[in-house]
Design a protein around this motif. Structure first.
Motif, PDB file in Angstrom:
ATOM      1  N   GLN A 165      40.106  23.504  43.066  1.00 49.03           N
ATOM      2  CA  GLN A 165      39.299  24.699  42.813  1.00 49.03           C
ATOM      3  C   GLN A 165      39.679  25.430  41.533  1.00 49.03           C
ATOM      4  O   GLN A 165      38.850  26.083  40.923  1.00 49.03           O
ATOM      5  N   LEU A 166      40.950  25.343  41.145  1.00 50.39           N
ATOM      6  CA  LEU A 166      41.381  26.109  39.969  1.00 50.39           C
ATOM      7  C   LEU A 166      41.777  25.234  38.793  1.00 50.39           C
ATOM      8  O   LEU A 166      41.345  25.445  37.671  1.00 50.39           O
ATOM      9  N   ARG A 167      42.649  24.246  39.052  1.00 48.70           N
ATOM     10  CA  ARG A 167      43.230  23.542  37.905  1.00 48.70           C
ATOM     11  C   ARG A 167      42.280  22.521  37.292  1.00 48.70           C
ATOM     12  O   ARG A 167      42.225  22.409  36.064  1.00 48.70           O
TER      13      ARG A 167
ATOM     14  N   GLY B 229      39.768  43.414  31.023  1.00 45.55           N
ATOM     15  CA  GLY B 229      39.204  42.081  31.185  1.00 45.55           C
ATOM     16  C   GLY B 229      38.559  41.584  29.908  1.00 45.55           C
ATOM     17  O   GLY B 229      38.709  40.424  29.525  1.00 45.55           O
TER      18      GLY B 229
ATOM     19  N   VAL C 195      41.159  40.430  27.373  1.00 46.35           N
ATOM     20  CA  VAL C 195      41.709  39.121  27.728  1.00 46.35           C
ATOM     21  C   VAL C 195      40.750  38.022  27.279  1.00 46.35           C
ATOM     22  O   VAL C 195      41.154  37.016  26.708  1.00 46.35           O
TER      23      VAL C 195
ATOM     24  N   ASP D   9      40.385  32.979  26.957  1.00 41.50           N
ATOM     25  CA  ASP D   9      40.722  33.011  28.373  1.00 41.50           C
ATOM     26  C   ASP D   9      39.964  31.895  29.082  1.00 41.50           C
ATOM     27  O   ASP D   9      38.742  31.912  29.137  1.00 41.50           O
TER      28      ASP D   9
ATOM     29  N   SER E 245      40.569  31.196  32.268  1.00 40.13           N
ATOM     30  CA  SER E 245      40.756  31.371  33.709  1.00 40.13           C
ATOM     31  C   SER E 245      39.436  31.573  34.446  1.00 40.13           C
ATOM     32  O   SER E 245      39.402  31.580  35.656  1.00 40.13           O
ATOM     33  N   ARG E 246      38.348  31.781  33.705  1.00 44.25           N
ATOM     34  CA  ARG E 246      37.069  31.974  34.392  1.00 44.25           C
ATOM     35  C   ARG E 246      36.369  30.657  34.724  1.00 44.25           C
ATOM     36  O   ARG E 246      35.211  30.656  35.146  1.00 44.25           O
ATOM     37  N   ALA E 247      37.020  29.530  34.491  1.00 43.82           N
ATOM     38  CA  ALA E 247      36.373  28.229  34.668  1.00 43.82           C
ATOM     39  C   ALA E 247      35.924  28.005  36.111  1.00 43.82           C
ATOM     40  O   ALA E 247      36.648  28.297  37.051  1.00 43.82           O
ATOM     41  N   ARG E 248      34.671  27.523  36.258  1.00 40.62           N
ATOM     42  CA  ARG E 248      34.149  27.058  37.550  1.00 40.62           C
ATOM     43  C   ARG E 248      33.802  25.587  37.364  1.00 40.62           C
ATOM     44  O   ARG E 248      33.425  25.196  36.253  1.00 40.62           O
TER      45      ARG E 248
ATOM     46  N   GLU F 211      50.119  35.137  32.655  1.00 42.01           N
ATOM     47  CA  GLU F 211      49.458  34.164  31.813  1.00 42.01           C
ATOM     48  C   GLU F 211      49.368  34.710  30.401  1.00 42.01           C
ATOM     49  O   GLU F 211      49.012  35.863  30.219  1.00 42.01           O
TER      50      GLU F 211
ATOM     51  N   HIS G 257      46.649  44.954  36.850  1.00 45.48           N
ATOM     52  CA  HIS G 257      45.404  44.915  36.085  1.00 45.48           C
ATOM     53  C   HIS G 257      44.992  43.505  35.695  1.00 45.48           C
ATOM     54  O   HIS G 257      43.859  43.267  35.331  1.00 45.48           O
ATOM     55  N   ARG G 258      45.905  42.552  35.758  1.00 46.65           N
ATOM     56  CA  ARG G 258      45.558  41.153  35.519  1.00 46.65           C
ATOM     57  C   ARG G 258      46.531  40.273  36.301  1.00 46.65           C
ATOM     58  O   ARG G 258      47.420  39.649  35.718  1.00 46.65           O
TER      59      ARG G 258
ATOM     60  N   ASN H 267      47.837  37.102  38.756  1.00 44.22           N
ATOM     61  CA  ASN H 267      47.645  35.662  38.619  1.00 44.22           C
ATOM     62  C   ASN H 267      46.906  35.117  39.844  1.00 44.22           C
ATOM     63  O   ASN H 267      47.446  35.094  40.948  1.00 44.22           O
TER      64      ASN H 267
ATOM     65  N   GLU I  12      45.993  32.137  40.659  1.00 42.66           N
ATOM     66  CA  GLU I  12      46.576  30.939  41.271  1.00 42.66           C
ATOM     67  C   GLU I  12      47.778  31.300  42.140  1.00 42.66           C
ATOM     68  O   GLU I  12      47.958  30.755  43.228  1.00 42.66           O
TER      69      GLU I  12
ATOM     70  N   ALA J 159      40.786  44.289  38.678  1.00 43.10           N
ATOM     71  CA  ALA J 159      39.556  43.937  37.963  1.00 43.10           C
ATOM     72  C   ALA J 159      38.557  43.299  38.930  1.00 43.10           C
ATOM     73  O   ALA J 159      38.916  42.455  39.740  1.00 43.10           O
TER      74      ALA J 159
ATOM     75  N   ASP K 181      36.154  41.157  38.417  1.00 43.37           N
ATOM     76  CA  ASP K 181      35.918  39.712  38.286  1.00 43.37           C
ATOM     77  C   ASP K 181      37.021  38.913  38.977  1.00 43.37           C
ATOM     78  O   ASP K 181      36.775  37.837  39.524  1.00 43.37           O
TER      79      ASP K 181
ATOM     80  N   ARG L 290      36.574  36.260  42.098  1.00 40.66           N
ATOM     81  CA  ARG L 290      37.064  34.884  42.016  1.00 40.66           C
ATOM     82  C   ARG L 290      37.881  34.538  43.258  1.00 40.66           C
ATOM     83  O   ARG L 290      37.762  33.440  43.803  1.00 40.66           O
TER      84      ARG L 290
ATOM     85  N   LEU M 166      37.204  31.631  46.252  1.00 39.98           N
ATOM     86  CA  LEU M 166      38.177  30.637  46.695  1.00 39.98           C
ATOM     87  C   LEU M 166      38.395  30.717  48.209  1.00 39.98           C
ATOM     88  O   LEU M 166      39.254  30.041  48.749  1.00 39.98           O
TER      89      LEU M 166
END
Lengths: 315, 305
Positions: A40-42, A160, A163, A168, A170-173, A289, B97-98, B100, B102, B120, B122, B126, B130
């Motif tokens: 789902q993420l990597r 946001g 970033v 960034d 990290s928003r990947a789907r 990150e 504010h950000r 992780n 994962e 945030a 978004d 997310r 999940l």
């Protein structure tokens, strides 16, 4: 300069990319990630990094030929910033549905900035260096307008947005990443089919015309194709700099300047480079990150200086 | 066998099946609560979550308070979650504010608590994609804070304790409000500073604004449109506050102390001239939990000194 066999270089790139992809799936913020987390993420993230790395590097190589200037790339020329501005304005005006997500408005922004650069490039007495400076200024202009827009619209959402601007992934789907890879491969193939014209452009406009290349038409096509690539990259992953500079220079040392072999090598090494950079961004300071744009700039900015000084020393 | 004689048996089978379904459905309803969070999102939460993560420091504090001796059910927190001290030892998932994503998802939480005042949008979205159950609270004013106590308590499976805590909080606020009403004179004009470099102050949409009103003060930035405005120094001097209160947040009081010193360069501000420039130590004022009552008394002392 001695040239190694392009095939071996391409193969080495493929192996490097596969290795960085595998490492990206193995390592992250969590030490013992299960398959669900990886799926789902990597995986979406590594796929997006590959697509964007591929796109930015190829766009860099294309811009370098278009402007016959080795220091050109989407970020230093300010085109990424134009795409970002377009994306932000598009989303603020609610144009997502009209223009295929943010990519449509990002494309308009990239094309507009590219157009301004082209007008500047074709004025008399404009040197390579002043073109670059014009690009850097366009970049500043775009970033300032973005900062202004964000400060006025939503002071609390600024974190946001910042970033995203620093790059960034990290928003990947999964669906988006697969679509990015597919569209990128298509666009790269279209640019690759113009390899001969790109070679000719690099020799200068008159020589290209002499070789029977319809310079104006080819240029327009390449501008549209590379703007589209940049728009896809920026709307998916923000502004990531220097990949488009470092990778083509690295590849040229091994396969030479002929685009027929250069472009595929640039694409695969670009995918490998950004996948690796994103792995560093995710792992170096976990659980924090780093913005991936910071990682690429840390490597890319010194390379930029090196290329610039070397070119000036040997005119 | 005739159709008529078979009918009752059909009924019986149907009844058995139906009640079976109902029992099964009931079992599921028993293990999962469906609750509406402060952003009107319906979240399915296990009736007794055992792997809880909080994404802002105040929610860590509130959760620890509500869980009591069952603290081990809280498995990870956001950075700067330092109260009660036991929480500092828990796993961290990054800055509020950000954070992780994962790290949060990898711990397989059965309940994640987040706040609109810090996290945030978004990132919360997310996490939900999940499949992580996220309950979001809002703490813009005292009613919302009381509501957040009830909401978190229900999510933790301790609704009773939440009702008590919310009532205790509102009673405390009420008594401070009553004390403020009994004081005579015009309310002092206060600048409540929550950040230095750049200057950040309490704006009208924050609970700190309500805190000022409650203790009988006037917020000089009540006209701002932002929750935590960043005015220029020039503007702050021009508004001539009667009292300047600098809240010290985080482990070191040094930045706030320096900030107090730097105000002394402006003796034309009434607060500086009359020595009503104070440092408020401790996080209690900026954490929307039961400890906010302590913070309110601190604020009360700060404006009357």
């Amino acid at each position: 300069m001695k040239r190694s066999n392009p095939k071996w270089f391409f193969l080495a790139g493929l192996l490097t990319w596969l290795a960085s992809f595998a490492l990206s799936l193995r390592f992250g913020a969590v030490v013992d990630a299960d398959w669900k987390l990886i799926a789902q993420l990597r995986i979406p993230r590594a796929l997006l990094a590959s697509a964007v790395g591929m796109g930015l590097s190829t766009a860099g190589a294309t811009l370098q030929a278009l402007f016959s200037n080795p220091l050109c790339e989407p970020y230093t020329l300010g085109i990424s910033s134009g795409a970002a501005l377009g994306a932000v304005i598009g989303s603020a005006l609610g144009l997502q549905w009209l223009l295929a997500g943010l990519t449509g408005s990002a494309f308009i922004g990239a094309l507009a900035f590219m157009g301004v650069l082209f007008v500047i490039a074709h004025r008399p007495n404009v040197s390579n260096l002043s073109l670059l400076l014009a690009g850097v200024m366009l970049g500043f202009l775009g970033s300032s307008l973005l900062a202004l827009w964000m400060a006025l619209s939503d002071p609390e959402g600024i974190q946001g947005a910042l970033v995203w601007l620093l790059g960034d992934l990290s928003r990947a789907r999964l669906s988006g990443s697969v679509a990015s890879i597919a569209s990128m491969l298509g666009l790269l193939a279209l640019i690759w089919s113009r390899s001969r014209e790109l070679d000719a452009l690099l020799m200068g406009e008159e020589d290209a015309l002499g070789l029977g290349v319809a310079v104006q038409t080819v240029r327009k096509r390449l501008i549209i194709l590379s703007s589209l690539i940049i728009a896809i990259c920026v709307s998916a992953a923000g502004m990531i700099g220097f990949i488009g500079l470092v990778v083509p220079h690295f590849a040229r040392r091994f396969v030479g300047s002929l685009h027929r072999s250069l472009l595929p090598a640039v694409a695969i090494w670009g995918a490998a480079a950004l996948t690796l950079a994103d792995l560093v961004a995710r792992v170096a300071t976990r659980p924090y990150e780093l913005p991936v744009g910071v990682v690429t700039a840390l490597i890319g900015a010194p390379v930029f200086l090196w290329v610039m000084l070397r070119k000036r020393a040997t005119p | 066998m005739s159709f008529a004689s078979r009918l009752p048996r059909c009924h019986l089978i149907a009844f058995t099946l139906l009640s079976g379904f109902l029992v099964a459905a009931d079992c599921r309803a028993e293990t999962k609560n469906i609750m509406k969070d402060a952003t009107s999102v319906e979240v399915r939460v296990s009736s007794r979550p055992e792997r809880i993560i909080t994404l802002v420091p105040s929610l860590g504090e509130l959760t620890a308070d509500l869980l009591g001796e069952e603290l081990p059910r809280l498995i990870a927190v956001a950075d700067q979650t330092d109260y009660p001290p036991a929480l500092a030892k828990l796993a961290k998932v990054g800055a509020y504010h950000r954070f992780n994503i994962e790290a949060v998802a990898g711990l397989k939480p059965d309940l994640v608590l987040a706040s609109t005042d810090g996290n945030a949008k978004d990132q919360v979205l997310r996490l939900r994609e999940l499949g992580v159950p996220v309950v979001v609270v809002e703490t813009g004013d005292f009613n919302q804070i009381a509501q957040s106590m009830r909401l978190v308590a229900r999510a933790l499976g301790r609704p009773q304790r939440g009702e008590e805590m919310a009532a205790q909080f509102m009673r405390g606020v009420e008594s401070i409000r009553a004390r403020a009403r009994s004081r005579k004179g015009t309310p002092p004009k206060v600048l409540l500073q929550v950040g230095s470099n750049p200057l950040v102050v309490a704006g009208p949409k924050s609970f700190l604004h309500e805190a000022l009103i409650t203790v009988g003060a006037e917020n000089i930035y009540a006209d701002s449109s932002s929750r935590y405005p960043r005015p220029s120094l020039e503007d702050a001097v021009h508004r001539r506050p009667d009292v300047i209160l600098v809240v010290s947040m985080g482990p070191s009081p040094v930045p706030a102390r320096n900030s107090v010193e730097s105000w002394k360069a402006f003796p034309e501000i009434p607060a500086v001239k009359n020595g009503r420039l104070h440092l408020l130590l401790g996080d209690s004022l900026v954490r929307p939990t039961l400890r906010l009552l302590e913070g309110l008394s601190l604020l009360e002392k700060g404006i009357s000194r």
